[in-house]
Design an enzyme around this catalytic site. Structure first.
Site, PDB file in Angstrom:
ATOM      1  N   LYS A 180    -111.142 -56.953  23.843  1.00 45.34           N
ATOM      2  CA  LYS A 180    -110.845 -55.507  23.857  1.00 45.34           C
ATOM      3  C   LYS A 180    -109.825 -55.276  22.746  1.00 45.34           C
ATOM      4  O   LYS A 180    -108.625 -55.500  22.907  1.00 45.34           O
ATOM      5  CB  LYS A 180    -110.294 -55.163  25.225  1.00 45.34           C
ATOM      6  CG  LYS A 180    -109.989 -53.753  25.629  1.00 45.34           C
ATOM      7  CD  LYS A 180    -109.804 -52.710  24.637  1.00 45.34           C
ATOM      8  CE  LYS A 180    -108.620 -51.816  24.964  1.00 45.34           C
ATOM      9  NZ  LYS A 180    -108.065 -51.255  23.726  1.00 45.34           N
ATOM     10  N   GLU A 256     -98.355 -62.117  26.229  1.00 47.22           N
ATOM     11  CA  GLU A 256     -97.517 -62.296  25.041  1.00 47.22           C
ATOM     12  C   GLU A 256     -97.025 -60.906  24.662  1.00 47.22           C
ATOM     13  O   GLU A 256     -97.819 -60.061  24.250  1.00 47.22           O
ATOM     14  CB  GLU A 256     -98.334 -62.898  23.874  1.00 47.22           C
ATOM     15  CG  GLU A 256     -98.908 -64.265  24.153  1.00 47.22           C
ATOM     16  CD  GLU A 256     -97.850 -65.332  24.319  1.00 47.22           C
ATOM     17  OE1 GLU A 256     -96.676 -65.086  23.982  1.00 47.22           O
ATOM     18  OE2 GLU A 256     -98.194 -66.415  24.814  1.00 47.22           O
ATOM     19  N   CYS A 291     -94.027 -58.891  16.404  1.00 42.81           N
ATOM     20  CA  CYS A 291     -93.260 -59.234  17.614  1.00 42.81           C
ATOM     21  C   CYS A 291     -92.158 -60.238  17.332  1.00 42.81           C
ATOM     22  O   CYS A 291     -91.157 -60.280  18.026  1.00 42.81           O
ATOM     23  CB  CYS A 291     -94.207 -59.780  18.672  1.00 42.81           C
ATOM     24  SG  CYS A 291     -95.158 -61.182  18.053  1.00 42.81           S
ATOM     25  N   GLU A 390     -86.923 -52.711  21.297  1.00 48.20           N
ATOM     26  CA  GLU A 390     -87.865 -53.116  20.260  1.00 48.20           C
ATOM     27  C   GLU A 390     -88.338 -51.860  19.531  1.00 48.20           C
ATOM     28  O   GLU A 390     -88.874 -50.946  20.146  1.00 48.20           O
ATOM     29  CB  GLU A 390     -89.082 -53.830  20.874  1.00 48.20           C
ATOM     30  CG  GLU A 390     -90.022 -54.354  19.814  1.00 48.20           C
ATOM     31  CD  GLU A 390     -91.307 -54.962  20.366  1.00 48.20           C
ATOM     32  OE1 GLU A 390     -91.952 -54.328  21.222  1.00 48.20           O
ATOM     33  OE2 GLU A 390     -91.677 -56.067  19.929  1.00 48.20           O
TER      34      GLU A 390
HETATM   35  P1  NAD Z   1     -99.900 -52.036  23.605  1.00 42.44           P
HETATM   36  O1  NAD Z   1     -99.261 -52.695  24.765  1.00 42.44           O
HETATM   37  O2  NAD Z   1     -99.758 -50.566  23.466  1.00 42.44           O
HETATM   38  O3  NAD Z   1    -101.467 -52.321  23.578  1.00 42.44           O
HETATM   39  C1  NAD Z   1    -101.979 -53.621  23.677  1.00 42.44           C
HETATM   40  C2  NAD Z   1    -103.387 -53.541  24.215  1.00 42.44           C
HETATM   41  O4  NAD Z   1    -103.343 -53.061  25.558  1.00 42.44           O
HETATM   42  C3  NAD Z   1    -104.310 -52.616  23.431  1.00 42.44           C
HETATM   43  O5  NAD Z   1    -105.591 -53.199  23.332  1.00 42.44           O
HETATM   44  C4  NAD Z   1    -104.358 -51.377  24.309  1.00 42.44           C
HETATM   45  O6  NAD Z   1    -105.528 -50.614  24.165  1.00 42.44           O
HETATM   46  C5  NAD Z   1    -104.270 -51.977  25.698  1.00 42.44           C
HETATM   47  N1  NAD Z   1    -103.774 -51.031  26.693  1.00 42.44           N
HETATM   48  C6  NAD Z   1    -102.953 -49.971  26.482  1.00 42.44           C
HETATM   49  N2  NAD Z   1    -102.755 -49.301  27.637  1.00 42.44           N
HETATM   50  C7  NAD Z   1    -103.443 -49.950  28.603  1.00 42.44           C
HETATM   51  C8  NAD Z   1    -103.628 -49.739  29.985  1.00 42.44           C
HETATM   52  N3  NAD Z   1    -103.065 -48.723  30.637  1.00 42.44           N
HETATM   53  N4  NAD Z   1    -104.412 -50.615  30.664  1.00 42.44           N
HETATM   54  C9  NAD Z   1    -105.029 -51.643  30.020  1.00 42.44           C
HETATM   55  N5  NAD Z   1    -104.891 -51.874  28.699  1.00 42.44           N
HETATM   56  C10 NAD Z   1    -104.107 -51.045  27.996  1.00 42.44           C
HETATM   57  O7  NAD Z   1     -99.353 -52.831  22.324  1.00 42.44           O
HETATM   58  P2  NAD Z   1     -99.600 -52.518  20.810  1.00 42.44           P
HETATM   59  O8  NAD Z   1     -98.871 -51.259  20.517  1.00 42.44           O
HETATM   60  O9  NAD Z   1    -101.053 -52.613  20.475  1.00 42.44           O
HETATM   61  O10 NAD Z   1     -98.878 -53.777  20.100  1.00 42.44           O
HETATM   62  C11 NAD Z   1     -97.531 -53.818  19.870  1.00 42.44           C
HETATM   63  C12 NAD Z   1     -96.827 -54.677  20.912  1.00 42.44           C
HETATM   64  O11 NAD Z   1     -97.431 -55.974  20.929  1.00 42.44           O
HETATM   65  C13 NAD Z   1     -95.371 -54.920  20.586  1.00 42.44           C
HETATM   66  O12 NAD Z   1     -94.596 -54.777  21.740  1.00 42.44           O
HETATM   67  C14 NAD Z   1     -95.362 -56.368  20.097  1.00 42.44           C
HETATM   68  O13 NAD Z   1     -94.116 -57.011  20.249  1.00 42.44           O
HETATM   69  C15 NAD Z   1     -96.433 -56.987  20.908  1.00 42.44           C
HETATM   70  N6  NAD Z   1     -96.949 -58.211  20.265  1.00 42.44           N
HETATM   71  C16 NAD Z   1     -96.642 -59.415  20.818  1.00 42.44           C
HETATM   72  C17 NAD Z   1     -97.114 -60.594  20.241  1.00 42.44           C
HETATM   73  C18 NAD Z   1     -96.809 -61.934  20.846  1.00 42.44           C
HETATM   74  O14 NAD Z   1     -97.487 -62.907  20.509  1.00 42.44           O
HETATM   75  N7  NAD Z   1     -95.833 -62.032  21.728  1.00 42.44           N
HETATM   76  C19 NAD Z   1     -97.910 -60.529  19.095  1.00 42.44           C
HETATM   77  C20 NAD Z   1     -98.207 -59.277  18.565  1.00 42.44           C
HETATM   78  C21 NAD Z   1     -97.727 -58.118  19.172  1.00 42.44           C
END
Ligand code: NAD
Length: 488
Positions: A180, A256, A291, A390
């Site tokens: 997804k 993550e 991240c 963040e």
């Molecule tokens: P996000 O949490 O907004 O979205 C991540 C995923 O979750 C997307 O595919 C999104 O469509 C889905 N999602 C959103 N709302 C949802 C819901 N209600 N139910 C189910 N799925 C849902 O994150 P983002 O904005 O895409 O990415 C940025 C974040 O990711 C930052 O906080 C960053 O630190 C983190 N990140 C972490 C790592 C790691 O390895 N730790 C790596 C990259 C990014």
């Protein structure tokens, strides 16, 4: 970049490109100009159901889980080679959709995506099961089996690399998967799945359901037919997956999440030029949408003035430009809402009394894109929100300390614990700090995340349940089974 890109916009289920069951689509925008790039299939629960059925069928009845690991290895290596052969196309897609500098896509994201798939493919037939020391009257085996159908929920900041971090171990262990992608960056993931089919990965093993988180993401999280969710994204949404699991079938959840990572400069740091290079790279690379970026510099007060001078010099190197321009080092932020969020963090920092010493503004507004300057705040105190939250943009907070102990305590003054960097000329000081800082990866005298052979994940609010990369990532997509054979 000569060929015109052929945008792939449909879901991939059981090897076929499909519209959403509802026929609905959503627009995906180019963050460099705010214009519509394409309309993507807007999957919802009905599509999730079909994708789970396809993945389940491929798992229960298809060849993939039953193949020998060595056979899977060969197919996965072919997959990696095909991705490599499509580097230009995928890099351009990634730059256009995610606003990432094209040179980064070509030099970092694509090689790492390829390398990740190759490394996990190679590992497939080199991980052994165990016999337990249970005595001579019994043969007691501890075997690893694929966990089943996995949903991989992906972020937009490194779309291909994060897909590869999940796909590598999931596929090497014989699972099937539903990807997804984040709604901002669907097309490179869809293309990846097409290449997987071309490489010989059987239909239904990799499925892609683009769409919104609260629709298809939630449907996957709550689905009774999914055995495991591997999620990368924000802590806020990560928590939701734990709830989805608790309220459905107790599927395994691996998270993550975010970070507020410190870069600690001890009083004996050897070379402030090197520190400034790493500090700038850490916070400005990928527009700070990373991240593991060190968004807090914690520096001994005696070094601050010189460090700031060097850092401000480095800032000039971060050319803001269209991501398809090879000179670009800072592209746009991912979308308008995110840019507004980053700018509001900057305003809040000013109001709270932090001193803006560089940047702070939206730029290239005439392009229609969401560009924000490299931004640095001095005189930040640990209580300010810029030291705690963040931001996920090119915004750095500088704080000072007086003793190494205080520096370590400040590094640990966070609910997160993803990465940290320590700079010191003394191995002893650096090692002690590395042991005391509560983070999943601590880099010493550099900013870095390790390589594919090292686990990546976080303490505290940065993660839950497992680690990406390394052999640890394989374990998390397996169940352990004991087979106890009476031989008496
Ligand atoms: P996000 O949490 O907004 O979205 C991540 C995923 O979750 C997307 O595919 C999104 O469509 C889905 N999602 C959103 N709302 C949802 C819901 N209600 N139910 C189910 N799925 C849902 O994150 P983002 O904005 O895409 O990415 C940025 C974040 O990711 C930052 O906080 C960053 O630190 C983190 N990140 C972490 C790592 C790691 O390895 N730790 C790596 C990259 C990014």
């Amino acid at each position: 970049m000569k060929k015109k890109l052929n945008f792939q916009t449909k879901a991939i289920i059981a090897g076929r490109s499909m519209d959403a069951v509802s026929g609905k689509t959503f627009e995906t925008l180019n963050p460099a100009n705010g214009k519509i790039l394409a309309k993507i299939a807007r999957c919802e629960k009905a599509d999730a159901d079909i994708a789970v059925e396809a993945a389940r069928n491929a798992f229960e009845n298809g060849p993939w889980p039953k193949m020998s690991p060595a056979e899977r290895k060969v197919i996965l290596q072919r997959f990696a080679t095909l991705i490599e052969a499509h580097t230009d196309e995928l890099a351009e897609l990634e730059a256009i959709e995610a606003g990432k500098p094209i040179s980064d896509c070509i030099e970092i994201d694509l090689p790492e995506t390829v390398g990740t798939i190759r490394w996990h493919a190679e590992a497939a037939d080199k991980i052994y099961d165990q016999l337990s020391p249970s005595g001579s009257g019994v043969v007691s085996m501890i075997v690893r089996e694929p966990i089943g159908v996995v949903a991989a929920i992906l972020p937009w900041n490194f779309p291909l690399m994060m897909a590869a971090w999940k796909l590598g171990p999931i596929l090497a262990e014989g699972n099937t998967v539903i990807l997804k992608p984040a709604e901002q960056t669907s097309m490179s993931t869809i293309r990846l799945a097409q290449l997987a089919t071309e490489a010989g990965i059987p239909d239904g093993v990799i499925n892609v359901v683009p769409g919104f988180g609260e629709e298809v993401g939630k449907a996957l999280g709550e689905h009774m037919g999914i055995d495991c969710v591997g999620f990368t994204g924000s802590t806020e949404i990560g928590r939701m997956f734990l709830r989805y699991s608790a309220d459905s079938n107790l599927k395994r959840v691996l998270l993550e999440c975010g970070g507020k990572n410190p870069l600690v400069v001890m009083p004996d740091a050897a070379d402030l030029d090197v520190v400034a290079d790493h500090a700038a790279n850490s916070i400005f690379w990928n527009m700070g949408e990373n991240c593991s970026s060190n968004s807090r510099v914690l520096i001994h007060s005696s070094l601050k003035a010189e460090f700031i001078e060097l850092l401000l010099e480095r800032t000039q190197d971060w050319v803001i430009a269209d991501p398809l321009d090879s000179a670009c080092r800072l592209g746009p932020l991912i979308e308008e809402d995110h840019m507004k969020k980053v700018l509001s963090h900057i305003e809040k920092a000013k109001k709270e009394g932090a001193k803006l010493i560089c940047g702070g503004n939206r730029v290239m507004t005439e392009s229609g894109g969401y560009f924000v300057e490299p931004t640095i705040f001095d005189e930040v105190s640990p209580k300010m929100s810029i030291a705690k939250e963040e931001i996920f943009g090119p915004v750095l907070a500088i704080l000072t300390f007086e003793t190494p102990e205080e520096g370590i305590a400040m590094a640990n003054d966070t609910e997160y614990g993803l990465t940290a960097s320590v700079f010191s000329a003394s191995n002893k000081t650096a090692h002690n700090a590395a042991r005391q800082i509560r983070a999943g990866t601590v880099s010493v005298n550099c900013y870095g995340e390790g390589d594919i052979s090292t686990p990546f994940g976080g303490f505290g609010l940065s993660g839950f349940g497992g680690r990406d990369k390394s052999l640890a990532a394989h374990d998390q997509y397996c169940e352990l089974k004991t087979i106890w054979m009476d031989m008496s």
